[in-house]
Scaffold this motif. Sequence first.
Motif, mmCIF file in Angstrom:
data_model
loop_
_atom_site.group_PDB
_atom_site.id
_atom_site.type_symbol
_atom_site.label_atom_id
_atom_site.label_comp_id
_atom_site.label_asym_id
_atom_site.label_seq_id
_atom_site.Cartn_x
_atom_site.Cartn_y
_atom_site.Cartn_z
ATOM 1 N N PHE A 1 -6.412 1.933 -0.267
ATOM 2 C CA PHE A 1 -7.861 1.378 0.202
ATOM 3 C C PHE A 1 -8.022 1.459 1.722
ATOM 4 O O PHE A 1 -8.905 1.808 2.046
ATOM 5 N N ARG A 2 -6.903 1.115 2.448
ATOM 6 C CA ARG A 2 -7.259 1.328 3.880
ATOM 7 C C ARG A 2 -7.285 2.677 4.391
ATOM 8 O O ARG A 2 -8.177 3.064 5.112
ATOM 9 N N HIS B 1 -5.632 -13.527 -4.874
ATOM 10 C CA HIS B 1 -4.641 -12.755 -5.640
ATOM 11 C C HIS B 1 -3.408 -13.315 -5.268
ATOM 12 O O HIS B 1 -2.934 -13.735 -4.326
ATOM 13 N N ALA C 1 0.744 -3.829 -5.189
ATOM 14 C CA ALA C 1 -0.336 -4.243 -4.368
ATOM 15 C C ALA C 1 -0.290 -3.621 -2.795
ATOM 16 O O ALA C 1 -1.322 -3.454 -2.323
ATOM 17 N N GLU C 2 0.966 -3.657 -2.315
ATOM 18 C CA GLU C 2 1.086 -2.783 -1.157
ATOM 19 C C GLU C 2 0.581 -1.380 -1.182
ATOM 20 O O GLU C 2 0.107 -0.846 -0.170
ATOM 21 N N LYS D 1 -1.581 -0.242 -3.193
ATOM 22 C CA LYS D 1 -3.076 -0.205 -3.406
ATOM 23 C C LYS D 1 -3.691 -0.671 -2.132
ATOM 24 O O LYS D 1 -4.740 0.306 -1.551
ATOM 25 N N LEU D 2 -3.283 -1.581 -1.466
ATOM 26 C CA LEU D 2 -3.973 -1.827 -0.024
ATOM 27 C C LEU D 2 -3.925 -0.721 0.996
ATOM 28 O O LEU D 2 -4.698 -0.415 1.713
ATOM 29 N N ALA D 3 -2.723 0.096 0.984
ATOM 30 C CA ALA D 3 -2.453 1.216 1.820
ATOM 31 C C ALA D 3 -3.425 2.305 1.334
ATOM 32 O O ALA D 3 -4.179 3.016 2.333
ATOM 33 N N HIS E 1 4.396 -6.866 -6.218
ATOM 34 C CA HIS E 1 4.257 -6.732 -4.721
ATOM 35 C C HIS E 1 4.081 -5.430 -4.406
ATOM 36 O O HIS E 1 3.247 -5.093 -3.367
#
Length: 99
Positions: free
Chosen positions: A82-83, A64, A75-76, A78-80, A72
Motif C-alpha cells: 500500500f505504501r 484491525h 498485514a505487514e 499489505k501495508l508495504a 501479522h
Amino acid sequence: MDHQLAPGERSCCRVLEMVRHRRDERTKTRKHYRETNDGNQAGDPDKAVAVILQAVDADDAPLHLPLGRAAHAIAERKLAAFRGDIDAWCDITIATDFD
C-alpha cells in the motif's frame, strides 16, 4: 464519434472485467482455504479469544487485529505494498484536485 483507445489505455468495460475476474479468483481461493484448513490453523483459539476480549474492552480498541504470526506477516506485506503504491502514484493522484 468512435473513440479509439491509445496504446496502453484501458476501457472501463475491460477494467470491470479484470476486477470481476480477480474477485472470482479470490472467491475460489477463500473457499478452498475454508474447505481444507478447518482444524489445521496454527493459532490457539483460547489465546485468540483472550486477545479479542482484551481488544474489545480497550479504550483504544483497534479497527484491525491480525492474530498470530502469519496474519501479522500478511498485514505487514499489505501495508508495504500500500505504501509503495501511494508513494509511486502520489504526484499523479494528488493532481486530480481542483486547481
